[in-house]
Structures are given as structure tokens and as C-alpha cells.
Motif scaffolding. Structure first.
Motif, PDB file in Angstrom:
ATOM      1  N   ASN A 409     -53.884  30.662   5.284  1.00  0.00           N
ATOM      2  CA  ASN A 409     -55.262  30.790   4.789  1.00  0.00           C
ATOM      3  C   ASN A 409     -55.246  31.612   3.515  1.00  0.00           C
ATOM      4  OD1 ASN A 409     -55.743  33.691   5.444  1.00  0.00           O
ATOM      5  ND2 ASN A 409     -55.503  32.953   7.566  1.00  0.00           N
ATOM      6  N   SER A 410     -56.293  31.491   2.702  1.00  0.00           N
ATOM      7  CA  SER A 410     -56.325  32.170   1.408  1.00  0.00           C
ATOM      8  C   SER A 410     -57.759  32.414   0.965  1.00  0.00           C
ATOM      9  CB  SER A 410     -55.589  31.317   0.361  1.00  0.00           C
ATOM     10  OG  SER A 410     -55.733  31.864  -0.927  1.00  0.00           O
ATOM     11  N   ASP A 411     -58.003  33.660   0.494  1.00  0.00           N
ATOM     12  CA  ASP A 411     -59.296  34.006  -0.110  1.00  0.00           C
ATOM     13  C   ASP A 411     -59.253  33.872  -1.626  1.00  0.00           C
ATOM     14  OD1 ASP A 411     -60.527  34.451   2.260  1.00  0.00           O
ATOM     15  OD2 ASP A 411     -60.860  36.607   1.977  1.00  0.00           O
ATOM     16  N   ILE A 412     -58.113  33.433  -2.163  1.00  0.00           N
ATOM     17  CA  ILE A 412     -57.991  33.299  -3.622  1.00  0.00           C
ATOM     18  C   ILE A 412     -57.745  31.836  -4.008  1.00  0.00           C
ATOM     19  CG2 ILE A 412     -57.155  35.658  -3.892  1.00  0.00           C
ATOM     20  CD1 ILE A 412     -54.328  34.567  -4.178  1.00  0.00           C
ATOM     21  N   GLY A 413     -58.104  30.931  -3.107  1.00  0.00           N
ATOM     22  CA  GLY A 413     -57.945  29.510  -3.393  1.00  0.00           C
ATOM     23  C   GLY A 413     -56.573  29.002  -2.994  1.00  0.00           C
ATOM     24  N   LEU A 414     -56.414  27.685  -2.987  1.00  0.00           N
ATOM     25  CA  LEU A 414     -55.157  27.070  -2.613  1.00  0.00           C
ATOM     26  C   LEU A 414     -54.118  27.260  -3.707  1.00  0.00           C
ATOM     27  CD1 LEU A 414     -56.434  23.716  -1.048  1.00  0.00           C
ATOM     28  CD2 LEU A 414     -55.758  25.813   0.138  1.00  0.00           C
ATOM     29  N   PHE A 415     -52.858  27.468  -3.292  1.00  0.00           N
ATOM     30  CA  PHE A 415     -51.759  27.569  -4.253  1.00  0.00           C
ATOM     31  C   PHE A 415     -50.472  27.191  -3.542  1.00  0.00           C
ATOM     32  CE2 PHE A 415     -52.177  31.741  -2.270  1.00  0.00           C
ATOM     33  CZ  PHE A 415     -50.867  32.068  -1.943  1.00  0.00           C
ATOM     34  N   ASN A 416     -49.476  26.925  -4.317  1.00  0.00           N
ATOM     35  CA  ASN A 416     -48.166  26.547  -3.781  1.00  0.00           C
ATOM     36  C   ASN A 416     -47.436  27.812  -3.331  1.00  0.00           C
ATOM     37  OD1 ASN A 416     -45.657  25.589  -3.152  1.00  0.00           O
ATOM     38  ND2 ASN A 416     -45.326  24.499  -5.079  1.00  0.00           N
ATOM     39  N   PRO A 417     -47.224  27.985  -2.031  1.00  0.00           N
ATOM     40  CA  PRO A 417     -46.597  29.227  -1.540  1.00  0.00           C
ATOM     41  C   PRO A 417     -45.170  29.411  -2.035  1.00  0.00           C
ATOM     42  CG  PRO A 417     -46.756  27.607   0.223  1.00  0.00           C
ATOM     43  CD  PRO A 417     -47.525  27.048  -0.924  1.00  0.00           C
ATOM     44  N   LYS A 418     -44.546  28.324  -2.534  1.00  0.00           N
ATOM     45  CA  LYS A 418     -43.181  28.473  -3.047  1.00  0.00           C
ATOM     46  C   LYS A 418     -43.129  29.429  -4.245  1.00  0.00           C
ATOM     47  CE  LYS A 418     -41.378  23.969  -1.561  1.00  0.00           C
ATOM     48  NZ  LYS A 418     -40.796  22.675  -2.019  1.00  0.00           N
ATOM     49  N   LEU A 419     -44.292  29.598  -4.899  1.00  0.00           N
ATOM     50  CA  LEU A 419     -44.343  30.536  -6.023  1.00  0.00           C
ATOM     51  C   LEU A 419     -44.060  31.970  -5.575  1.00  0.00           C
ATOM     52  CD1 LEU A 419     -47.510  29.105  -7.828  1.00  0.00           C
ATOM     53  CD2 LEU A 419     -45.116  28.866  -8.564  1.00  0.00           C
ATOM     54  N   LEU A 420     -44.253  32.229  -4.302  1.00  0.00           N
ATOM     55  CA  LEU A 420     -44.044  33.586  -3.770  1.00  0.00           C
ATOM     56  C   LEU A 420     -42.728  33.708  -2.994  1.00  0.00           C
ATOM     57  CD1 LEU A 420     -47.642  34.361  -2.469  1.00  0.00           C
ATOM     58  CD2 LEU A 420     -46.603  35.050  -4.641  1.00  0.00           C
ATOM     59  N   ASN A 421     -41.843  32.751  -3.150  1.00  0.00           N
ATOM     60  CA  ASN A 421     -40.609  32.737  -2.366  1.00  0.00           C
ATOM     61  C   ASN A 421     -39.771  33.998  -2.597  1.00  0.00           C
ATOM     62  OD1 ASN A 421     -38.688  30.991  -0.638  1.00  0.00           O
ATOM     63  ND2 ASN A 421     -37.405  31.667  -2.342  1.00  0.00           N
ATOM     64  N   ASN A 422     -39.571  34.374  -3.862  1.00  0.00           N
ATOM     65  CA  ASN A 422     -38.717  35.530  -4.172  1.00  0.00           C
ATOM     66  C   ASN A 422     -39.300  36.836  -3.652  1.00  0.00           C
ATOM     67  OD1 ASN A 422     -36.853  33.897  -5.432  1.00  0.00           O
ATOM     68  ND2 ASN A 422     -37.688  34.237  -7.491  1.00  0.00           N
ATOM     69  N   ILE A 423     -40.591  37.043  -3.883  1.00  0.00           N
ATOM     70  CA  ILE A 423     -41.198  38.297  -3.439  1.00  0.00           C
ATOM     71  C   ILE A 423     -41.315  38.337  -1.924  1.00  0.00           C
ATOM     72  CG2 ILE A 423     -43.575  37.458  -3.700  1.00  0.00           C
ATOM     73  CD1 ILE A 423     -42.214  41.059  -4.157  1.00  0.00           C
ATOM     74  N   THR A 424     -41.525  37.173  -1.307  1.00  0.00           N
ATOM     75  CA  THR A 424     -41.576  37.126   0.162  1.00  0.00           C
ATOM     76  C   THR A 424     -40.236  37.546   0.751  1.00  0.00           C
ATOM     77  OG1 THR A 424     -43.236  35.367   0.159  1.00  0.00           O
ATOM     78  CG2 THR A 424     -41.924  35.632   2.154  1.00  0.00           C
ATOM     79  N   THR A 425     -39.153  37.004   0.192  1.00  0.00           N
ATOM     80  CA  THR A 425     -37.815  37.384   0.660  1.00  0.00           C
ATOM     81  C   THR A 425     -37.573  38.873   0.454  1.00  0.00           C
ATOM     82  OG1 THR A 425     -36.965  35.169   0.196  1.00  0.00           O
ATOM     83  CG2 THR A 425     -35.347  36.946   0.378  1.00  0.00           C
ATOM     84  N   GLU A 426     -38.035  39.398  -0.683  1.00  0.00           N
ATOM     85  CA  GLU A 426     -37.855  40.822  -0.983  1.00  0.00           C
ATOM     86  C   GLU A 426     -38.614  41.695   0.022  1.00  0.00           C
ATOM     87  OE1 GLU A 426     -36.354  44.127  -2.646  1.00  0.00           O
ATOM     88  OE2 GLU A 426     -35.815  42.069  -3.195  1.00  0.00           O
ATOM     89  N   ILE A 427     -39.829  41.297   0.363  1.00  0.00           N
ATOM     90  CA  ILE A 427     -40.623  42.065   1.335  1.00  0.00           C
ATOM     91  C   ILE A 427     -39.961  42.039   2.707  1.00  0.00           C
ATOM     92  CG2 ILE A 427     -42.811  42.077   2.612  1.00  0.00           C
ATOM     93  CD1 ILE A 427     -44.178  41.179   0.027  1.00  0.00           C
ATOM     94  N   LEU A 428     -39.508  40.859   3.138  1.00  0.00           N
ATOM     95  CA  LEU A 428     -38.843  40.754   4.448  1.00  0.00           C
ATOM     96  C   LEU A 428     -37.550  41.563   4.469  1.00  0.00           C
ATOM     97  CD1 LEU A 428     -39.304  36.957   5.300  1.00  0.00           C
ATOM     98  CD2 LEU A 428     -40.718  38.893   6.002  1.00  0.00           C
ATOM     99  N   THR A 429     -36.807  41.527   3.368  1.00  0.00           N
ATOM    100  CA  THR A 429     -35.542  42.261   3.296  1.00  0.00           C
ATOM    101  C   THR A 429     -35.776  43.765   3.284  1.00  0.00           C
ATOM    102  OG1 THR A 429     -34.499  40.427   2.103  1.00  0.00           O
ATOM    103  CG2 THR A 429     -33.449  42.589   1.937  1.00  0.00           C
ATOM    104  N   SER A 430     -36.827  44.207   2.614  1.00  0.00           N
ATOM    105  CA  SER A 430     -37.077  45.641   2.453  1.00  0.00           C
ATOM    106  C   SER A 430     -37.789  46.258   3.650  1.00  0.00           C
ATOM    107  CB  SER A 430     -37.918  45.889   1.185  1.00  0.00           C
ATOM    108  OG  SER A 430     -37.270  45.380   0.042  1.00  0.00           O
TER     109      SER A 430
END
Length: 473
Positions: A409-430
Motif C-alpha cells: 500500500n502507498s500514501d504517495i501513489g503507485l510506484f515501482n518498488p524495484k526503485l527501492l531495492n538497494n535501500i531496502t537491502t541496506e535497511i534489512l542488513t543494518s
């Protein structure tokens, strides 16, 4: 709450896990004949079996064997010339436990070596006799009327042809004649005496061993706030190996059973020892439950800018690519919430293990917001590393990968979640990875291996099981 992507993910993993599924019991403790021999020998020692042999009432047995009639009178006249007759030393020479031809039973052999002495008022010399006899018994599985199976020791008797009684020293002619008569009386009496006096001790020692094995399997395994208990289901003897088939129950912090593993079919896939003295085999679904208990999934809430300011900066830059306005909403109290959606899934291969998790990631602009800017569903995977510390199995996740990302779900409109792949991995790793590895650090205790006399253990992985064996010296 389960989401469609959760169902798709689980179906794929379930299909992969069902391939090659076997009738492996939940947990199996497999013992070689060498381990059974050592344990039984120790129990007999604890029961002071040599003292039992030294207390054998030889004179009484000879009298009872030949009582009545002319022979009885003859025995009585011979025994009148004996002041005392007793076993002066005794030992069991190398207890043996061997599989029988049908591979479903074990033969126990106890070769007895005794020295007995007697004296007579007619001579000052003490006559010493060397007595050898072998006791044998059968270990097998007995099933009661209620279908309760247990290991038993039965058919205890002396081995035919094993009896030998000889003189230790040369004697004078007259004393030799008396000794020969005593030996002739002992030959039929000694086997019956050994059976009546030693067999009960042998059976009692076996029951002590059986009870110790069952008690070892009942020791709870602490898993952080939860614990695992093993339940004895049945024994099996197969190809000379004693297998204790065990179920398992997982208890939560309140003492309630949350997982139960007791599925055992009529035809079992039993492990082989492969030259090791014993083996503990844990089925994959039990191992998964152990890992889940150690992780004890809960929601992680982190003030990102305070704890990981560099990651907060990267997150803001990543969101700015999608929506500059949304990026500007991220304040110094921005919050990241991470929740593991389901129990981890484990894939085992020869020597390798990989874990899959379904993770929900929520980003809140400030700590005052009740709704996240957006929520991501993440299919994550990690390689699992196992190592041994003393008799503790410790595992850890080696890095974490965001294999697929879904916009839930999103309050900022639809977007391609792949754009957040790097930061998502960084958050999970950290955040998630060190948190999970910290929980896994407490490990899985296998104290039964130490209690059975093995100071260190090694482990290996098959397609469906975790295998623990004593470490080679």
C-alpha cells in the motif's frame, strides 16, 4: 493478515520442500552396539556385579544340585571335608554386544572369569580353581497389548560349551582327588547358580541403561523464551543399530504447546551410522520450528535518523527519486517498522542451507504519523551457517537478500518498488540481520551427546535433515 503475494510465495516453497519427502521420523537417536556395550558395562559396574559373583553360594548350590539318594550322601561326605568354598576374585572379560542374523535383535555376552578357593582340615593348602563361564541374553523390541514398544533384555542363560573349571596349581594325589570331586559337583551347579544370581543383575543393569537413555531424551532444550521437549515414541533395532524414535513438542513462554511433531509411519526411513558410534537426526520441519522459536518474530521499530543516520540519508535520496514531496516529509523522527510475516522456510542441500522469510517493511515520515508513507512486502533469503561450540549448535544468517519486493500500500501513489531495492537491502542488513543473528546466537543445546560421553560434536546437512555426530578425534 496474509496477502496474495504471501500465498504465491508459500506455494512455491512448499512444492520445493515436498519433492523427495520421506518417512523420516521427527527426531532419531541412533546408537551403535559399541555405545550400548559401554553403557551396559558401566551400569553393571555401578551395580557391583563383581561383588555379586564373589558372593555366589557355591557350597549351597552343590548341596542342592546333588541332594537326595546315594549321590546326595556321597556329596555330603565330600563336603564334610571342606571348611569353606568361595569366589576370591571375579571379573567380566570384555562384555560383547553383537547383532544377530535377523538384524532385529542383539546378543549380549558376558564372559565371566572367576577364581574360587577352598580348604580342608586334612590339608593346609588352599585349593584354587579357575572358573570360566559365559552368560548370554537377547536385546529385542517387545510390544505390549496397548501397542507400547520398549527395549527388553530376555532369555538370559549360560552359553552352552562355555563352562571350564580347572586347577590353578598342581596338587598332591589325595588333594587332587578331592579337588576333582569338587569340580565334578561344581560343573552342573555353577551354570544354574550364575543364571539365578547374575541374570537378575544383568537385567537390572539393562533397565538402568534404558532408563538413562529415556531420561537423556527428555531434557528440555531452551530456545530463548521457548523450549523444545522430545517425546519417546518407540525403539527399533535395525541392522545392529538401536534407534530411539522421538517426537517433539514446542512450548511457548507460557508453557503451552505451539507445535507438535509425532507423525511416524509404519515404514520408516532410518538413518545409517556410517562408522560413527551414534547419531542424532533432526528432521527439517523440526529444525524450522527451532529456528522460528529462536527468532520469536516480533515487530522491530527503529528511529532511523537517530540510530542509522547514513541509512536515513540514503532512504531520503531513494524516495526523492519517486516523490520529492514525500522525501521532504521525512523528519528527524522518521520510523522504520519491520515485521516477519510467517515462519521462515528452510531449504537444505548436501552441506548447504538457505532460509526464506516474508517481511513487511513500513516507512513512517515521523513518530507522530499513524499511517505509513508506504508498505513493502519483501521476499528475502539468507544463507545459513552452522557451527559447533562445545555441545551447542549455533547458526547464523550470512547476509540477507531482497529477492522480490511488492508494493502493498502507498500514501504517495503507485510506484515501482524495484526503485527501492538497494535501500531496502541496506535497511534489512543494518537492522533485521543483526537482530536475528543476536537471537540465533543462543544456539541449540545437544547436551545428550555430552551426557553420553562425547565432549564435542560435528554436524552435517542432508536434503531433509540435520545430523549431529561425535566429532572425530
Amino acid at each position: 493478515m496474509a496477502y496474495p503475494w504471501t500465498f504465491t510465495f508459500l506455494c512455491g516453497l512448499l512444492a520445493a520442500n515436498l519433492v523427495g519427502a520421506t518417512l523420516t521420523p521427527p527426531v532419531v537417536l541412533s546408537l551403535s552396539t559399541e555405545v550400548i556395550k559401554q553403557m551396559l558395562a558401566q551400569k553393571l559396574k555401578n551395580r557391583d556385579v563383581t561383588n555379586t559373583l564373589q558372593q555366589l553360594p557355591l557350597l549351597t548350590a552343590m548341596e542342592e544340585e546333588s541332594s537326595g539318594g546315594i549321590s546326595g550322601s556321597l556329596v555330603k561326605s565330600i563336603l564334610q571335608h571342606i571348611l569353606w568354598l568361595k569366589v576370591t576374585s571375579a571379573s567380566i572379560h570384555q562384555l560383547q554386544v553383537q547383532p544377530l542374523a535377523d538384524s532385529r535383535q542383539l546378543m549380549v555376552k558376558a564372559p565371566l572369569d572367576m577364581v574360587a578357593g577352598f580348604n580342608t582340615p586334612l590339608f593346609k593348602t588352599i585349593v584354587e580353581l579357575h572358573m570360566e563361564v559365559e552368560v548370554q541374553a537377547i536385546i529385542h523390541v517387545e510390544t505390549s497389548e496397548k501397542d507400547h514398544a520398549r527395549l527388553v533384555l530376555s532369555d538370559c542363560s549360560n552359553t552352552g560349551g562355555s563352562l571350564r573349571i580347572t586347577l590353578l596349581h598342581k596338587l598332591s594325589f589325595l588333594l587332587q582327588c578331592l579337588a576333582d570331586k569338587v569340580i565334578s559337583l561344581l560343573m552342573p551347579a555353577l551354570p544354574k547358580l550364575v543364571k539365578s544370581e547374575l541374570c537378575p543383575v544383568l537385567k537390572a543393569g539393562f533397565e538402568d541403561m534404558r532408563g538413562e537413555l529415556l531420561n537423556l531424551t527428555k531434557v528440555p532444550m531452551p530456545l530463548n523464551s521457548e523450549h523444545l521437549k522430545l517425546d519417546f515414541i518407540s525403539p527399533v533395532i535395525d541392522h545392529g543399530v538401536v534407534h530411539l524414535i522421538l517426537g517433539a513438542r514446542l512450548f511457548n513462554s507460557e508453557g503451552k504447546v505451539t507445535k507438535l511433531f509425532n507423525d511416524v509411519g509404519d515404514s520408516l526411513n532410518l538413518p545409517t551410522l556410517n562408522q560413527t558410534p551414534l547419531r542424532l537426526t533432526v528432521r527439517k520441519d523440526v529444525l524450522v520450528a527451532i529456528i522460528a522459536a529462536l527468532l520469536h518474530s516480533g515487530k522491530l521499530t527503529v528511529l532511523l535518523d537517530s540510530v542509522l543516520p547514513e541509512v536515513a540519508r540514503q532512504l531520503k535520496s531513494s524516495i526523492k527519486v519517486i516523490d520529492e514531496t514525500a522525501a521532504e516529509q521525512l523528519g528527524p523522527t522518521q520510523i522504520v517498522k519491520i515485521l516477519s510475516q510467517t515462519t521462515p522456510m528452510l531449504i537444505l542441500d548436501q552441506g548447504n542451507a538457505k532460509v526464506f522469510q516474508l517481511i513487511v517493511l513500513e516507512i513512517f515520515a515521523t513518530d507522530k504519523d499513524s499511517r505509513p508513507l508506504f508498505t513493502l512486502g519483501i521476499e528475502a533469503s539468507s544463507d545459513v551457517q552452522f557451527h559447533v561450540e562445545d555441545c551447542l549448535l549455533v547458526l547464523s544468517f550470512n547476509e540477507i537478500r531482497a529477492d522480490r519486493i511488492h508494493l502493498m500500500n502507498s500514501d504517495i501513489g503507485l510506484f515501482n518498488p524495484k526503485l527501492l531495492n538497494n535501500i531496502t537491502t541496506e535497511i534489512l542488513t543494518s537492522i533485521l540481520l543483526p537482530n536475528e543473528n543476536g537471537k540465533l546466537r543462543s544456539g541449540i543445546p545437544v547436551s545428550m551427546m555430552k551426557d553420553l560421553g562425547f565432549k564435542s560434536v560435528s554436524l552435517s546437512l542432508t536434503k531433509d535433515t540435520l545430523v549431529v555426530t561425535p566429532a572425530s578425534s
